[in-house]
Scaffold this active site. Structure first.
Site, PDB file in Angstrom:
ATOM      1  N   HIS A  22     -27.244  21.619 -17.744  1.00 32.50           N
ATOM      2  CA  HIS A  22     -25.831  21.758 -17.392  1.00 32.50           C
ATOM      3  C   HIS A  22     -25.599  21.211 -15.993  1.00 32.50           C
ATOM      4  O   HIS A  22     -26.538  20.913 -15.256  1.00 32.50           O
ATOM      5  CB  HIS A  22     -25.436  23.242 -17.337  1.00 32.50           C
ATOM      6  CG  HIS A  22     -25.524  23.961 -18.632  1.00 32.50           C
ATOM      7  ND1 HIS A  22     -24.437  24.136 -19.460  1.00 32.50           N
ATOM      8  CD2 HIS A  22     -26.566  24.567 -19.243  1.00 32.50           C
ATOM      9  CE1 HIS A  22     -24.812  24.830 -20.531  1.00 32.50           C
ATOM     10  NE2 HIS A  22     -26.108  25.099 -20.420  1.00 32.50           N
ATOM     11  N   TYR A  51     -27.071  31.058 -16.270  1.00 31.23           N
ATOM     12  CA  TYR A  51     -28.202  30.120 -16.368  1.00 31.23           C
ATOM     13  C   TYR A  51     -29.520  30.794 -15.987  1.00 31.23           C
ATOM     14  O   TYR A  51     -29.541  31.753 -15.221  1.00 31.23           O
ATOM     15  CB  TYR A  51     -28.008  28.930 -15.421  1.00 31.23           C
ATOM     16  CG  TYR A  51     -26.670  28.242 -15.523  1.00 31.23           C
ATOM     17  CD1 TYR A  51     -26.298  27.571 -16.683  1.00 31.23           C
ATOM     18  CD2 TYR A  51     -25.783  28.254 -14.451  1.00 31.23           C
ATOM     19  CE1 TYR A  51     -25.070  26.928 -16.772  1.00 31.23           C
ATOM     20  CE2 TYR A  51     -24.551  27.614 -14.531  1.00 31.23           C
ATOM     21  CZ  TYR A  51     -24.194  26.958 -15.693  1.00 31.23           C
ATOM     22  OH  TYR A  51     -22.983  26.332 -15.771  1.00 31.23           O
ATOM     23  N   HIS A 127     -25.683  19.840 -22.295  1.00 31.36           N
ATOM     24  CA  HIS A 127     -24.688  20.733 -22.884  1.00 31.36           C
ATOM     25  C   HIS A 127     -23.763  19.985 -23.848  1.00 31.36           C
ATOM     26  O   HIS A 127     -23.494  20.431 -24.948  1.00 31.36           O
ATOM     27  CB  HIS A 127     -23.879  21.361 -21.735  1.00 31.36           C
ATOM     28  CG  HIS A 127     -22.918  22.421 -22.162  1.00 31.36           C
ATOM     29  ND1 HIS A 127     -22.078  23.030 -21.270  1.00 31.36           N
ATOM     30  CD2 HIS A 127     -22.661  22.981 -23.376  1.00 31.36           C
ATOM     31  CE1 HIS A 127     -21.336  23.931 -21.920  1.00 31.36           C
ATOM     32  NE2 HIS A 127     -21.671  23.907 -23.190  1.00 31.36           N
ATOM     33  N   LYS A 147     -16.774  18.766 -23.375  1.00 31.31           N
ATOM     34  CA  LYS A 147     -16.805  18.615 -21.933  1.00 31.31           C
ATOM     35  C   LYS A 147     -17.874  17.595 -21.573  1.00 31.31           C
ATOM     36  O   LYS A 147     -18.701  17.252 -22.396  1.00 31.31           O
ATOM     37  CB  LYS A 147     -17.048  19.943 -21.231  1.00 31.31           C
ATOM     38  CG  LYS A 147     -17.856  20.955 -22.039  1.00 31.31           C
ATOM     39  CD  LYS A 147     -18.326  22.094 -21.217  1.00 31.31           C
ATOM     40  CE  LYS A 147     -17.298  23.208 -21.080  1.00 31.31           C
ATOM     41  NZ  LYS A 147     -17.790  24.334 -20.320  1.00 31.31           N
TER      42      LYS A 147
HETATM   43 ZN   LIG Z   1     -22.642  23.175 -19.367  1.00 32.86          ZN
END
Ligand SMILES: [Zn+2]
Length: 161
Positions: A22, A51, A127, A147
């Site tokens: 990420h 995380y 991700h 995203k």
């Molecule tokens: Zn992410």
């Protein structure tokens, strides 16, 4: 820890078949780490940082959740994955940008090497590679990315190593 955030009790993850990269979607001049991200994630209602690892701009690797705990970083895959966050990933205007430092990529490579030894079955991806296949053709193309996270092509980067 304070009254509004009861002690975080990790739940142990049983399978680990994904290592998910990420980014923090912060600007390159923001020198942040686990402490700041923990605050943001708590504001979003998580128990603690989502995380397992955070890689700071200078390449320092900080520990978030215990490695064997279930994280909170990717919808639908938290029970079987480890989340690693690179600090950075957007430009001054807030647009996705691969602006990580050389030290961060060295650190990411070293961390993934260690994780690969402990979880040899695990696939490494970004991700955005886990975004749903919206048109159902079995191929996830960039315009289907929900995203941009982590703002770089993890598979292409791995191949160069
Ligand atoms: Zn992410």
């Amino acid at each position: 820890m304070n009254a509004s955030h009861p002690a975080y009790i990790p739940s142990v993850r049983k399978t680990t078949d994904l290592l998910v990269v990420h980014c923090s979607a912060t600007r390159p001049n923001q020198d942040i780490g686990v402490r700041e991200i923990t605050q943001w994630h708590r504001q979003r209602g998580f128990d603690t940082v989502g995380y397992h690892y955070v890689i700071r701009r200078n390449g320092d690797v900080e520990t978030g959740r215990p490695e064997n705990a279930i994280g909170a970083h990717v919808k639908g895959h938290n029970a079987n994955s480890i989340g690693v966050c690179m600090v950075g990933g957007v430009d001054a205007a807030g647009k996705p940008a691969n602006n990580f430092t050389a030290a961060q990529f060295v650190a990411l490579h070293g961390l993934l090497d260690q994780l690969r030894k402990r979880y040899p079955e695990a696939r490494i991806l970004g991700h955005r590679d886990l975004s749903p296949d919206r048109n159902g053709d079995g191929i996830i193309t960039p315009n289907e990315f929900i995203k941009a996270c982590p703002s770089f092509d993890v598979a292409a980067w791995l191949k160069r190593y």
